[in-house]
Design a protein around this motif. Structure first.
Motif, short mmCIF file in Angstrom:
data_model
loop_
_atom_site.label_atom_id
_atom_site.label_comp_id
_atom_site.label_asym_id
_atom_site.label_seq_id
_atom_site.Cartn_x
_atom_site.Cartn_y
_atom_site.Cartn_z
N GLU A 253 -0.82 -39.78 -2.49
CA GLU A 253 -0.38 -41.07 -1.92
C GLU A 253 0.31 -41.92 -2.98
OE1 GLU A 253 -3.81 -41.35 1.57
OE2 GLU A 253 -4.10 -42.45 -0.31
N CYS A 254 -0.25 -41.92 -4.19
CA CYS A 254 0.34 -42.71 -5.28
C CYS A 254 1.72 -42.18 -5.64
CB CYS A 254 -0.56 -42.70 -6.51
SG CYS A 254 -2.04 -43.68 -6.29
N VAL A 255 1.89 -40.83 -5.66
CA VAL A 255 3.22 -40.28 -5.97
C VAL A 255 4.22 -40.76 -4.92
CG1 VAL A 255 4.62 -38.19 -6.13
CG2 VAL A 255 2.38 -38.24 -7.22
N GLN A 256 3.81 -40.69 -3.65
CA GLN A 256 4.73 -41.12 -2.58
C GLN A 256 5.12 -42.58 -2.77
OE1 GLN A 256 4.21 -40.02 1.41
NE2 GLN A 256 3.99 -37.86 0.92
N LYS A 257 4.14 -43.40 -3.13
CA LYS A 257 4.40 -44.83 -3.25
C LYS A 257 5.27 -45.15 -4.47
CE LYS A 257 1.75 -49.12 -3.83
NZ LYS A 257 0.38 -49.62 -4.02
N TYR A 258 4.90 -44.62 -5.62
CA TYR A 258 5.56 -45.07 -6.85
C TYR A 258 6.84 -44.32 -7.20
CZ TYR A 258 1.53 -48.05 -7.51
OH TYR A 258 0.58 -49.02 -7.35
N SER A 259 7.09 -43.18 -6.53
CA SER A 259 8.34 -42.47 -6.85
C SER A 259 9.46 -42.81 -5.87
CB SER A 259 8.11 -40.95 -6.82
OG SER A 259 7.87 -40.50 -5.50
#
Ligand SMILES: Cc1c2[nH]c(c1CCC(=O)O)Cc1[nH]c(c(CCC(=O)O)c1C)Cc1[nH]c(c(CCC(=O)O)c1C)Cc1[nH]c(c(C)c1CCC(=O)O)C2
Length: 368
Positions: free
Chosen positions: A355-361
């Motif tokens: 989820e963090c990769v989706q958000k921050y990338s």
């Protein structure tokens, strides 16, 4: 098998990033994503021995799909469930998994080379992997692309000589320095099998290929250039020629030469791969400048961050996403760990990582 024999691909983020393109966010998968951190995997393993799972296409398909189902919409590639040590098995060596890999009869001296099978027929020895790939690609129903893989010649040589994993690599390095000619003969024999094996994986339906040189970083730079690099380069070159002559698709090739960060610039220019995987010992921004846009990159979160709790995961993923940007854009980057996920990780923490990769990338949406 050709692309039209399979369901159409619905998510090509991974393939576009592998070609170096800008993507709306970074695609993400993790090495060993089908593995012991998943309770559903441990359940299958209670019933079936490790290589039995590899050798039974229905079971290999099932465990390959486990993380894809659990993290539906969050993970952008599947990797076929198997092991790098099936190549030594194809060469006629016995390999046990109890629970670490063990070879009862390793290569002790050059005299043992004759024990290796000459003219390995990969369709006969490893046909179960190709069946598993075809079955899995159909079952994926186009959700995400399917990655095939092999171990790299040096890493496989290390296991075949040591008889298992080794911290010091005394025996395998002893071979390289004492018997360089014979070592190269074994490395060449392994390379030939790897090439046939990868060609057949593409024929079976693999949409990308990764070469795992997990022990590359244990060689001094000049030894890497003598005992690993030439075989990695030959795999890429010969594979591409063979795929063309067989009218098979030119799938993206990923090289994960773990620890060989000294060679990044050279590998980017000369090795013939589309993507270089990097571990966590190199800053993404430095890796970016070393490869200078010649290849895409994959990696590189320190896997143990997944034991650090949500705050640490979020902070570290955001940092990684920022570090991988080129001119402020997410481009030519496949998010991953810097090595395989380990058995103790909480699967919900891995979900949070995705989820963090989706958000921050995410790239700002383009306005026409
Ligand atoms: C060095 C290496 C091996 N195998 C592999 C490598 C290269 C990558 C790396 O460096 O991690 C590659 C591998 N092994 C496995 C995969 C499956 C696909 C994936 O999800 O990435 C892949 C790509 C499954 C596996 N391969 C293995 C497991 C765990 C074994 C089990 O289920 O009991 C899995 C899920 C076993 C294995 N196989 C090997 C080792 C060292 C071990 C583990 C020993 C241990 O952790 O105790 C050899």
């Amino acid at each position: 098998m050709a692309d039209h024999d399979f369901p159409p691909l619905k998510n090509d983020l991974f393939l576009r990033a592998a070609r170096g393109e800008e993507t709306e966010r970074a695609p993400v998968w993790v090495m060993r994503q089908a593995g012991r951190y998943l309770p559903e995997f441990r359940k299958v393993r209670e019933q079936h021995e490790f290589f039995k799972v590899c050798q039974t296409p229905e079971l290999a398909k099932e465990v390959t799909l486990q993380p894809i189902r659990r993290y539906s919409g969050l993970v952008d590639a599947a990797i076929i469930f198997s092991d790098i040590l099936v190549v030594p098995q194809a060469l006629g060596m016995e390999v046990l998994m109890n629970p670490a890999p063990a070879f009862p009869d390793p290569l002790t001296t050059p005299d043992d080379i004759k024990k290796l099978k000459a003219n390995v027929d990969v369709k006969k020895e490893l046909g179960y992997v190709f069946d598993a790939i075809t079955l899995t690609r159909k079952a994926l129903n186009g959700e995400v692309p399917l990655i095939g893989f092999t171990g790299a010649p040096w890493t496989l040589f290390m296991y075949m000589v040591e008889g298992g994993g080794s911290k010091t690599m005394q025996k395998s390095k002893g071979w390289l320095f004492k018997w360089p000619k014979e070592s190269k003969e074994v490395l060449d024999r392994i390379t030939d099998v790897c090439i046939d094996y990868l060609v057949e994986q593409v024929r079976a339906g693999a949409q990308a290929l990764q070469i795992f040189d997990s022990n590359a970083g244990d060689l001094a730079p000049h030894h890497f250039h003598e005992f690993s690099y030439p075989y990695l380069a030959r795999i890429a070159t010969t594979l591409r020629t063979r795929l063309t002559s067989l009218s098979l698709p030119q799938v993206p090739l990923i090289l994960f030469a773990k620890g060989a960060n000294h060679a990044l610039a050279h590998l980017a220019i000369t090795a013939g791969y589309d993507v270089l995987g990097i571990d966590w010992l190199v800053e993404p921004s430095l890796a970016r400048s070393l490869v200078n846009g010649k290849v895409a990159l994959q990696g590189n979160l320190e896997p143990n961050v997944l034991y650090g709790g949500r705050e640490a995961i979020e902070r570290e993923v955001k940092r990684m996403c920022d570090e991988f940007r080129v001119d402020g854009k997410t481009k030519g980057w496949i998010a991953n760990l810097g090595h395989g996920i380990t058995p103790g990780v909480d699967p919900e923490d891995l979900r949070f990582f995705f989820e963090c990769v989706q958000k921050y990338s995410a790239n700002p949406t383009k306005t026409a």
